[in-house]
Design a protein around this motif. Structure first.
Motif, PDB file in Angstrom:
ATOM      1  N   LEU A   1      58.676   0.595 -93.222  1.00  0.00           N
ATOM      2  CA  LEU A   1      57.692   1.350 -92.697  1.00  0.00           C
ATOM      3  C   LEU A   1      56.749   0.696 -91.445  1.00  0.00           C
ATOM      4  N   ASP A   2      56.243  -0.207 -91.789  1.00  0.00           N
ATOM      5  CA  ASP A   2      55.518  -0.987 -90.943  1.00  0.00           C
ATOM      6  C   ASP A   2      55.619  -2.446 -90.674  1.00  0.00           C
ATOM      7  N   ASN A   3      55.016  -3.250 -89.936  1.00  0.00           N
ATOM      8  CA  ASN A   3      55.224  -4.632 -89.693  1.00  0.00           C
ATOM      9  C   ASN A   3      54.818  -5.349 -90.958  1.00  0.00           C
ATOM     10  N   LYS A   4      53.712  -4.834 -91.652  1.00  0.00           N
ATOM     11  CA  LYS A   4      53.107  -5.502 -92.639  1.00  0.00           C
ATOM     12  C   LYS A   4      54.383  -5.515 -93.709  1.00  0.00           C
ATOM     13  N   ALA A   5      54.876  -4.518 -94.129  1.00  0.00           N
ATOM     14  CA  ALA A   5      56.029  -4.483 -95.099  1.00  0.00           C
ATOM     15  C   ALA A   5      57.152  -5.383 -94.565  1.00  0.00           C
ATOM     16  N   LEU A   6      57.498  -5.459 -93.334  1.00  0.00           N
ATOM     17  CA  LEU A   6      58.450  -6.413 -93.036  1.00  0.00           C
ATOM     18  C   LEU A   6      58.020  -7.641 -93.013  1.00  0.00           C
TER      19      LEU A   6
ATOM     20  N   LYS B   1      54.414  -4.374 -79.665  1.00  0.00           N
ATOM     21  CA  LYS B   1      54.600  -3.061 -79.408  1.00  0.00           C
ATOM     22  C   LYS B   1      53.613  -2.206 -80.161  1.00  0.00           C
ATOM     23  N   ASP B   2      53.234  -2.291 -81.508  1.00  0.00           N
ATOM     24  CA  ASP B   2      52.371  -1.503 -82.116  1.00  0.00           C
ATOM     25  C   ASP B   2      51.129  -1.234 -81.232  1.00  0.00           C
ATOM     26  N   SER B   3      50.491  -2.229 -80.656  1.00  0.00           N
ATOM     27  CA  SER B   3      49.222  -2.278 -80.010  1.00  0.00           C
ATOM     28  C   SER B   3      49.429  -1.473 -78.810  1.00  0.00           C
ATOM     29  N   LEU B   4      50.574  -1.811 -78.113  1.00  0.00           N
ATOM     30  CA  LEU B   4      50.903  -0.739 -76.804  1.00  0.00           C
ATOM     31  C   LEU B   4      50.825   0.634 -77.273  1.00  0.00           C
ATOM     32  N   ALA B   5      51.602   0.938 -78.213  1.00  0.00           N
ATOM     33  CA  ALA B   5      51.491   2.386 -78.795  1.00  0.00           C
ATOM     34  C   ALA B   5      50.192   2.923 -79.302  1.00  0.00           C
TER      35      ALA B   5
ATOM     36  N   GLN C   1      59.966 -11.999 -84.385  1.00  0.00           N
ATOM     37  CA  GLN C   1      59.997 -10.808 -84.329  1.00  0.00           C
ATOM     38  C   GLN C   1      58.761 -10.276 -84.794  1.00  0.00           C
ATOM     39  N   LEU C   2      58.073 -10.664 -85.711  1.00  0.00           N
ATOM     40  CA  LEU C   2      56.513  -9.966 -86.236  1.00  0.00           C
ATOM     41  C   LEU C   2      55.605  -9.905 -85.098  1.00  0.00           C
ATOM     42  N   GLU C   3      55.734 -11.101 -84.144  1.00  0.00           N
ATOM     43  CA  GLU C   3      54.513 -10.963 -83.154  1.00  0.00           C
ATOM     44  C   GLU C   3      55.043  -9.797 -82.242  1.00  0.00           C
ATOM     45  N   GLU C   4      56.263  -9.835 -81.717  1.00  0.00           N
ATOM     46  CA  GLU C   4      56.670  -8.657 -80.818  1.00  0.00           C
ATOM     47  C   GLU C   4      56.540  -7.390 -81.374  1.00  0.00           C
TER      48      GLU C   4
END
Length: 148
Positions: free
Chosen positions: A59-64, A133-137, A126-129
């Protein structure tokens, strides 16, 4: 139907086989295409948070990030570090195509360190990218809300 016949066909928790995932990790293009997938509303997290080793969406980067630190992921990475079983290996065990199999193993031993280094390099960011992407969105969404 008996208990065992029903158990045999359950596919709810079935994951991709190791040989398919190994082929996904074989080239830089396939890794990049899986890391940067187009948004898909039918997948969790719009298909943006994907673990290539486990073939799972999050669902999100934290879960990944939590998944990447977990035992299940580490076990899967360890299993993927070995060459997958092939028909050529079965034929070599039976005594046919032994020379071809030995050539394939020698080629694998030469190419594998470079492939592992490439995989490690591409997946370490991968996590930094995903954070970028999240901050741009979020910035785009805030800009749209300010316009309205």
């Amino acid at each position: 139907m008996g208990r065992y016949s029903v158990k045999r066909y359950k596919t709810k928790r079935r994951t991709r086989d190791l040989d398919l995932i190994h082929s996904d990790l074989s080239t830089e293009e396939s890794i990049q295409s899986l890391k940067h997938q187009p948004q898909d509303e039918t997948k969790p997290g719009l298909g943006q948070y994907y673990c290539i080793h486990c073939a799972k969406y999050f669902l999100d980067n934290k879960a990944l990030g939590a998944h990447l630190k977990g035992k299940v992921h580490k076990r899967r990475v360890k299993n993927l570090s070995k060459l997958p079983y092939t028909q050529l290996e079965a034929e070599a065990a039976a005594g046919t195509n032994l020379n071809k199999y030995i050539e394939k193993v020698n080629e694998y031993q030469q190419k594998e360190p470079a492939r592992l280094e490439l995989e490690k390099q591409l997946l370490s960011t991968q996590l930094e990218e995903n954070d970028q992407k999240d901050s741009l969105a979020q910035q785009e969404f805030a800009g749209e809300m300010a316009v309205e």
